[in-house]
Design a protein around this motif. Structure first.
Motif, PDB file in Angstrom:
ATOM      1  N   LEU A 205       0.665  -1.163  -0.156  1.00 21.96           N
ATOM      2  CA  LEU A 205      -0.038  -0.042  -0.033  1.00 21.96           C
ATOM      3  C   LEU A 205       0.801   1.381  -0.062  1.00 21.96           C
ATOM      4  O   LEU A 205       0.775   2.154  -0.821  1.00 21.96           O
ATOM      5  CB  LEU A 205      -0.943  -0.034   1.022  1.00 21.96           C
ATOM      6  N   ALA A 206       1.912   1.356   0.667  1.00 21.15           N
ATOM      7  CA  ALA A 206       2.938   2.508   0.682  1.00 21.15           C
ATOM      8  C   ALA A 206       3.584   2.698  -0.471  1.00 21.15           C
ATOM      9  O   ALA A 206       3.500   3.783  -0.991  1.00 21.15           O
ATOM     10  CB  ALA A 206       4.038   2.112   1.817  1.00 21.15           C
ATOM     11  N   ALA A 207       3.757   1.908  -1.188  1.00 22.53           N
ATOM     12  CA  ALA A 207       4.597   1.673  -2.580  1.00 22.53           C
ATOM     13  C   ALA A 207       3.456   2.488  -3.758  1.00 22.53           C
ATOM     14  O   ALA A 207       3.920   3.188  -4.404  1.00 22.53           O
ATOM     15  CB  ALA A 207       5.092   0.367  -3.074  1.00 22.53           C
ATOM     16  N   HIS A 208       2.221   1.986  -3.410  1.00 21.89           N
ATOM     17  CA  HIS A 208       1.438   2.972  -4.355  1.00 21.89           C
ATOM     18  C   HIS A 208       0.913   4.080  -3.959  1.00 21.89           C
ATOM     19  O   HIS A 208       1.026   4.815  -4.680  1.00 21.89           O
ATOM     20  CB  HIS A 208      -0.163   1.829  -4.133  1.00 21.89           C
ATOM     21  N   LEU A 209       0.890   4.297  -2.961  1.00 20.52           N
ATOM     22  CA  LEU A 209       0.855   5.889  -2.068  1.00 20.52           C
ATOM     23  C   LEU A 209       1.930   6.722  -2.666  1.00 20.52           C
ATOM     24  O   LEU A 209       1.791   7.733  -3.090  1.00 20.52           O
ATOM     25  CB  LEU A 209       0.577   5.952  -0.930  1.00 20.52           C
ATOM     26  N   ALA A 210       3.059   6.116  -2.632  1.00 15.78           N
ATOM     27  CA  ALA A 210       4.257   7.077  -3.184  1.00 15.78           C
ATOM     28  C   ALA A 210       4.359   7.170  -4.531  1.00 15.78           C
ATOM     29  O   ALA A 210       4.723   8.093  -5.037  1.00 15.78           O
ATOM     30  CB  ALA A 210       5.716   5.982  -2.830  1.00 15.78           C
ATOM     31  N   ARG A 211       3.744   6.081  -5.329  1.00 17.18           N
ATOM     32  CA  ARG A 211       3.631   6.345  -6.840  1.00 17.18           C
ATOM     33  C   ARG A 211       2.524   7.517  -6.968  1.00 17.18           C
ATOM     34  O   ARG A 211       2.613   8.222  -8.175  1.00 17.18           O
ATOM     35  CB  ARG A 211       2.989   4.999  -7.447  1.00 17.18           C
ATOM     36  N   ILE A 212       1.475   7.585  -6.306  1.00 21.83           N
ATOM     37  CA  ILE A 212       0.484   8.510  -6.512  1.00 21.83           C
ATOM     38  C   ILE A 212       1.011   9.921  -6.167  1.00 21.83           C
ATOM     39  O   ILE A 212       1.041  10.857  -6.983  1.00 21.83           O
ATOM     40  CB  ILE A 212      -0.725   8.357  -5.478  1.00 21.83           C
ATOM     41  N   GLU A 213       2.135   9.929  -5.088  1.00 20.61           N
ATOM     42  CA  GLU A 213       2.712  11.063  -4.746  1.00 20.61           C
ATOM     43  C   GLU A 213       3.727  11.597  -5.725  1.00 20.61           C
ATOM     44  O   GLU A 213       3.914  12.955  -5.820  1.00 20.61           O
ATOM     45  CB  GLU A 213       3.465  10.987  -3.136  1.00 20.61           C
ATOM     46  N   ALA A 214       4.349  10.815  -6.278  1.00 18.81           N
ATOM     47  CA  ALA A 214       5.085  11.188  -7.507  1.00 18.81           C
ATOM     48  C   ALA A 214       4.624  11.853  -8.744  1.00 18.81           C
ATOM     49  O   ALA A 214       5.183  12.708  -9.279  1.00 18.81           O
ATOM     50  CB  ALA A 214       5.962   9.889  -7.922  1.00 18.81           C
ATOM     51  N   GLN A 215       3.214  11.834  -8.528  1.00 20.88           N
ATOM     52  CA  GLN A 215       2.492  12.404  -9.696  1.00 20.88           C
ATOM     53  C   GLN A 215       1.913  13.590  -9.338  1.00 20.88           C
ATOM     54  O   GLN A 215       1.326  14.181 -10.199  1.00 20.88           O
ATOM     55  CB  GLN A 215       1.625  11.430 -10.307  1.00 20.88           C
ATOM     56  N   ILE A 216       1.974  14.068  -8.097  1.00 22.02           N
ATOM     57  CA  ILE A 216       1.403  15.435  -7.514  1.00 22.02           C
ATOM     58  C   ILE A 216       2.348  16.460  -8.109  1.00 22.02           C
ATOM     59  O   ILE A 216       3.681  16.458  -8.079  1.00 22.02           O
ATOM     60  CB  ILE A 216       1.496  15.335  -6.095  1.00 22.02           C
ATOM     61  N   PRO A 217       1.630  17.637  -8.889  1.00 17.58           N
ATOM     62  CA  PRO A 217       2.606  18.435  -9.490  1.00 17.58           C
ATOM     63  C   PRO A 217       3.330  19.221  -8.326  1.00 17.58           C
ATOM     64  O   PRO A 217       2.745  19.496  -7.254  1.00 17.58           O
ATOM     65  CB  PRO A 217       1.310  19.513 -10.112  1.00 17.58           C
TER      66      PRO A 217
END
Length: 217
Positions: A205-217
């Motif tokens: 779950l943390a890895a998925h959240l990190a992937r989302i965070e990487a796409q935040i402008p």
């Protein structure tokens, strides 16, 4: 002559949850539930139109229980993780119902509370509004899969677990290095699916959240 007892919706759902603790959604039926309550199926159809609607309502009770007393704290990732662990703990008490939620979903109040919290957390992350629904969908699909997997492990009896572990040891440690060279090489380090589930749950779950965070402008 006294009439047949009228069961409340909550009593019906509680009895359905009890049946599902000992079986799964495939084996569950309105007829079996009616027999357990000492009534006929027609009386239950006054509350629920069909089996699927009943199963959705049972799953929603779990979501309601998980959200009872919940207060969002921390940043958006901490909120999502806290909610996920809360769902994991609540479904852990009724593991069969995790698969029910993943398969049948729910449109009840519990589902709306979960949706609201995840959407609010994602929106507070800084994602553009047009990205939030897409990320929400991917996140919930992952969460449902993780919880259903947890539920499957949680329903295994000690005897079944030991039998599975023995088969795992034979399959892995006895792997032919000619046919399965990588498996033979890592045999002593490969762990069975049931091992260290909590850490795996949080890391995925943390890895998925990190992937989302990487796409935040």
């Amino acid at each position: 002559m006294t009439g047949r007892r009228r069961w409340s919706t909550e009593e019906i759902l509680e009895s359905a949850a009890e049946l599902l603790r000992a079986s799964d959604a495939e084996a569950f039926s309105v007829r079996k539930l009616a027999a357990a309550l000492g009534t006929d199926s027609s009386s239950l159809y006054r509350h629920f139109r069909n089996k699927t609607e009943l199963l959705r309502a049972v799953a929603d009770r779990i979501l309601l229980a998980a959200m009872d007393g919940y207060r969002p704290e921390g940043d958006w990732k901490q909120r999502v993780m806290a909610l996920a662990l809360r769902l994991r703990e609540t479904f852990g008490d009724q593991p069969q119902l995790a698969a029910v939620w993943g398969r049948y979903a729910s449109g009840g109040t519990g589902a709306r509370l979960v949706m609201e919290e995840v959407l609010q957390a994602l929106r507070s992350s800084g994602l553009p509004d047009e990205e939030v629904p897409v990320r929400y969908h991917r996140l919930v699909v992952l969460l449902a899969a993780l919880l259903a997997s947890e539920g499957g492990i949680g329903t295994i009896t000690p005897k079944e677990y030991e039998e599975g572990m023995e088969q795992f040891r034979v399959a892995v440690l006895g792997a032919d290095p000619e046919r399965f060279p990588a498996l033979a090489h890592f045999a002593r380090d490969v762990r069975p699916l049931g091992a260290d589930r909590r850490t795996a749950f949080e890391e995925i779950l943390a890895a998925h959240l990190a992937r989302i965070e990487a796409q935040i402008p």
